[in-house]
Design an enzyme around this catalytic site. Structure first.
Site, PDB file in Angstrom:
ATOM      1  N   HIS A  86      27.420  43.614  80.227  1.00 37.74           N
ATOM      2  CA  HIS A  86      26.083  43.649  81.366  1.00 37.74           C
ATOM      3  C   HIS A  86      24.979  44.328  80.623  1.00 37.74           C
ATOM      4  CE1 HIS A  86      26.482  47.856  82.938  1.00 37.74           C
ATOM      5  NE2 HIS A  86      27.844  47.399  82.623  1.00 37.74           N
ATOM      6  N   ASP A 136      26.533  52.414  78.806  1.00 37.89           N
ATOM      7  CA  ASP A 136      26.929  51.756  79.755  1.00 37.89           C
ATOM      8  C   ASP A 136      26.041  50.506  80.391  1.00 37.89           C
ATOM      9  OD1 ASP A 136      28.344  50.267  81.790  1.00 37.89           O
ATOM     10  OD2 ASP A 136      28.201  52.041  83.213  1.00 37.89           O
ATOM     11  N   GLU A 195      25.363  44.104  87.140  1.00 36.00           N
ATOM     12  CA  GLU A 195      26.656  44.648  87.212  1.00 36.00           C
ATOM     13  C   GLU A 195      26.578  45.883  88.345  1.00 36.00           C
ATOM     14  OE1 GLU A 195      30.247  47.002  85.912  1.00 36.00           O
ATOM     15  OE2 GLU A 195      28.283  47.440  85.866  1.00 36.00           O
ATOM     16  N   GLU A 196      25.734  46.708  87.954  1.00 38.52           N
ATOM     17  CA  GLU A 196      25.689  48.109  88.598  1.00 38.52           C
ATOM     18  C   GLU A 196      25.573  48.094  90.210  1.00 38.52           C
ATOM     19  OE1 GLU A 196      26.763  50.466  86.950  1.00 38.52           O
ATOM     20  OE2 GLU A 196      26.270  50.401  84.952  1.00 38.52           O
ATOM     21  N   HIS A 249      26.471  57.059  83.637  1.00 36.39           N
ATOM     22  CA  HIS A 249      25.285  56.938  84.750  1.00 36.39           C
ATOM     23  C   HIS A 249      24.557  58.067  84.813  1.00 36.39           C
ATOM     24  CE1 HIS A 249      27.407  53.447  86.955  1.00 36.39           C
ATOM     25  NE2 HIS A 249      27.691  53.285  85.924  1.00 36.39           N
TER      26      HIS A 249
END
Length: 342
Positions: free
Chosen positions: A63, A171, A199-200, A310
């Site tokens: 992603h 990420d 995606e998140e 994150h």
């Protein structure tokens, strides 16, 4: 590949606003692609013919989006009130720099001298934070950063220590970097490389891409939580940096295909690639939507362990990054052999 990852991490791409990342990846992929598609939600799907044509449709997925912030309002003195895009712990953003396009700001909170003992003992709520962009008043702030403007952490990519990399958005720019590297080579088999969106915020883009391509099998490339810190006990550490690429058998969204899991483990051992699995069932990836598409998709995953995920300062080991790339390459080579069964 590390230089490519650093470039990708420097680009802004919060969920729903992945344009800069998509444009860069498309420009890099076009000289090698046999077909490129973009769908209405923003997924970038790149097809590259391999050295061998398979009777099954093979898909790799990573992603493009990252966690971020979005402008939700203003204070009378010109600060921004905001919400998070994706899962972010408010503790990791206090005092951090952010970017709304080319407008810089700093996440602020009431000074410690003005807080009560009770306030200092509890985690701050997002509503108690604000972003100072240096505006003179509310009207000036509205002009600089209109409502609904996306923002990202303003964080440099830095190599440090014994082969470590610090950046925002590892990420999952690490998966995107691996796929771009494989795409530039001629893969062993015909392959769709899917750079997905959102995606998140719920694995949204991957669902659309998998429905459109109807793959038979998919390998998802990701960054995953590592909590290998002194105060974290045993299985709660999940996985660790410098222990190799992660081959997950399950997470909160997926039970990965057992044959593909065993194949990846076998290939890692055959080629001397360090690997580990997660010691705690946590998190989820685009595999959670992909494997449920249509009549089901055989799905496996590989991931790079990432500390402080994150956050503005995620950390990964370069050796783990290259391990994921190498194992992905061997997986495609294995699909080109005659003696496998999936």
């Amino acid at each position: 590949m590390t230089e490519l990852l650093e470039k990708l991490c420097s680009l802004p791409g919060p969920s729903g606003c992945e344009d800069a990342v998509r444009e860069y990846i498309r420009a890099q992929a076009e000289p090698y692609a046999d077909e490129i598609r973009e769908d209405n939600i923003g997924n970038l799907m790149v097809f590259r013919k391999g050295r061998k044509q398979m009777d099954k449709i093979v898909m790799l997925a990573a992603h493009m989006d990252e966690v971020g912030i979005i402008c939700k309002g203003y204070t009378e003195d010109g600060c921004i009130k905001f919400g998070f895009v994706g899962g972010v712990d408010p503790r990791v953003v206090i005092g951090r720099r952010v970017l709304f396009g080319d407008v810089r700001g700093v996440v602020g909170i009431k000074a410690v001298h003005l807080t009560t003992r009770e306030e200092r003992q509890t985690m701050p709520k997002t509503r108690s934070l604000y972003i100072d962009i240096g505006a003179s008043d509310k009207k000036a702030a509205e002009k600089k950063v209109p409502l609904g403007t996306y923002g990202v952490f303003d964080s440099d990519c830095v190599r440090f220590g014994d082969g470590m990399l610090k950046a925002k958005a590892i990420d999952d720019r690490v998966g995107c970097a691996a796929m771009l590297t494989l795409l530039r080579e001629q893969p062993a088999v015909d392959t769709w490389f899917v750079f997905s969106v959102q995606e998140e915020v719920g694995l949204r883009g991957a669902r659309c891409a998998a429905f459109a391509l109807h793959p038979d099998l998919c390998l998802v490339l990701e960054g995953t939580t590592a909590a290998d810190l002194a105060e974290v006990d045993g299985a709660k550490q999940v996985c660790g940096l410098r222990h190799g690429v992660v081959i997950p058998f399950m997470d909160r969204s997926t039970i990965y295909n057992q044959k593909l899991f065993e194949t990846l483990r076998m290939l890692a051992e055959r080629h001397g690639i360090a690997w580990q699995t997660k010691h705690r069932v946590a998190g989820g990836t685009d595999a959670g939507r992909i494997h449920l598409t249509r009549n089901g998709v055989l799905t496996a995953g590989l991931a790079v362990p990432v500390r402080y995920i994150h956050s503005p300062s995620s950390v990964a080991a370069i050796e783990d990054i290259h391990g994921m790339l190498e194992l992905s390459r061997h997986f495609l080579d294995y699909l080109g052999e005659e003696n496998h069964e999936f």
